[in-house]
Design an enzyme around this catalytic site. Structure first.
Site, PDB file in Angstrom:
ATOM      1  N   GLY A 116       0.798  -1.226   0.000  1.00 52.17           N
ATOM      2  CA  GLY A 116       0.000   0.000   0.000  1.00 52.17           C
ATOM      3  C   GLY A 116       0.828   1.272   0.000  1.00 52.17           C
ATOM      4  O   GLY A 116       0.291   2.355   0.232  1.00 52.17           O
ATOM      5  N   HIS A 152      -0.950   2.823 -12.393  1.00 52.22           N
ATOM      6  CA  HIS A 152      -0.585   3.934 -11.512  1.00 52.22           C
ATOM      7  C   HIS A 152      -1.033   5.272 -12.104  1.00 52.22           C
ATOM      8  O   HIS A 152      -1.563   6.126 -11.394  1.00 52.22           O
ATOM      9  CB  HIS A 152       0.933   3.958 -11.276  1.00 52.22           C
ATOM     10  CG  HIS A 152       1.374   3.092 -10.149  1.00 52.22           C
ATOM     11  ND1 HIS A 152       1.181   3.438  -8.832  1.00 52.22           N
ATOM     12  CD2 HIS A 152       2.014   1.902 -10.143  1.00 52.22           C
ATOM     13  CE1 HIS A 152       1.685   2.493  -8.065  1.00 52.22           C
ATOM     14  NE2 HIS A 152       2.191   1.538  -8.837  1.00 52.22           N
TER      15      HIS A 152
END
Length: 169
Positions: free
Chosen positions: A14, A50
């Site tokens: 994370g 991303h």
């Protein structure tokens, strides 16, 4: 000198999500400093994911090695990531750990001379599977030493564990 928030942890812990959220809290116009070299299609898919996670308020800069040449004064910059940046340096230096570490430290020192906030993502390779070959072990050592160096200069260090940020420093 830059304010450094160093975020480290294992793969898929994370780190990037947390770093992105933090950058968005600190700035309406954060900068994403991408250090990746695209080696294959699988990695391109990761990069694309991303990119799609970031909103239009983000400015993306791409620099594989010479991060100190960028003008970042006054900005909030998410550096993602140190591992990929070190991979590029290690590759350029023909897997010479000492030369790569010296170059990385010099480049890092020049990079943080500007006044900006750096949210820096890295990997704790030593917390994972033991590398099976000499080259991978050399890189894991390089990564660990550079992580220690950046953490020693950081204002704040966060270890991500299963999506939970644990403040270390």
């Amino acid at each position: 000198m830059a304010e450094i928030i160093f975020i480290t942890g294992g793969q898929r812990s994370g780190k990037s999500r947390y770093a992105q959220s933090l950058a968005e809290q600190l700035s309406d116009a954060p900068v994403y400093l991408a250090t990746a070299h695209i080696w294959d299609n699988d990695f391109q898919k990761r990069v694309d994911r991303h990119k799609s996670d970031r909103g239009e308020q983000w400015t993306t800069l791409e620099e594989e090695v010479n991060i100190s040449k960028l003008e970042l004064t006054g900005k909030v910059v998410l550096v993602d990531c140190i591992t990929l940046w070190l991979t590029n340096i290690f590759y350029q230096n023909n897997s010479d750990v000492d030369l790569s570490l010296a170059q990385a430290k010099n480049e890092w020192n020049a990079f943080i001379q500007q006044y900006f906030t750096a949210i820096v993502v890295s990997n704790e390779l030593g917390m994972g599977v033991h590398p099976e070959n000499e080259l991978a072990r050399k890189f894991a050592d390089l990564q660990g030493w550079m992580n220690q160096y950046i953490a020693s200069l950081a204002n704040e260090v966060v270890l991500m564990v299963s999506g939970i940020p644990v403040k270390i420093k």
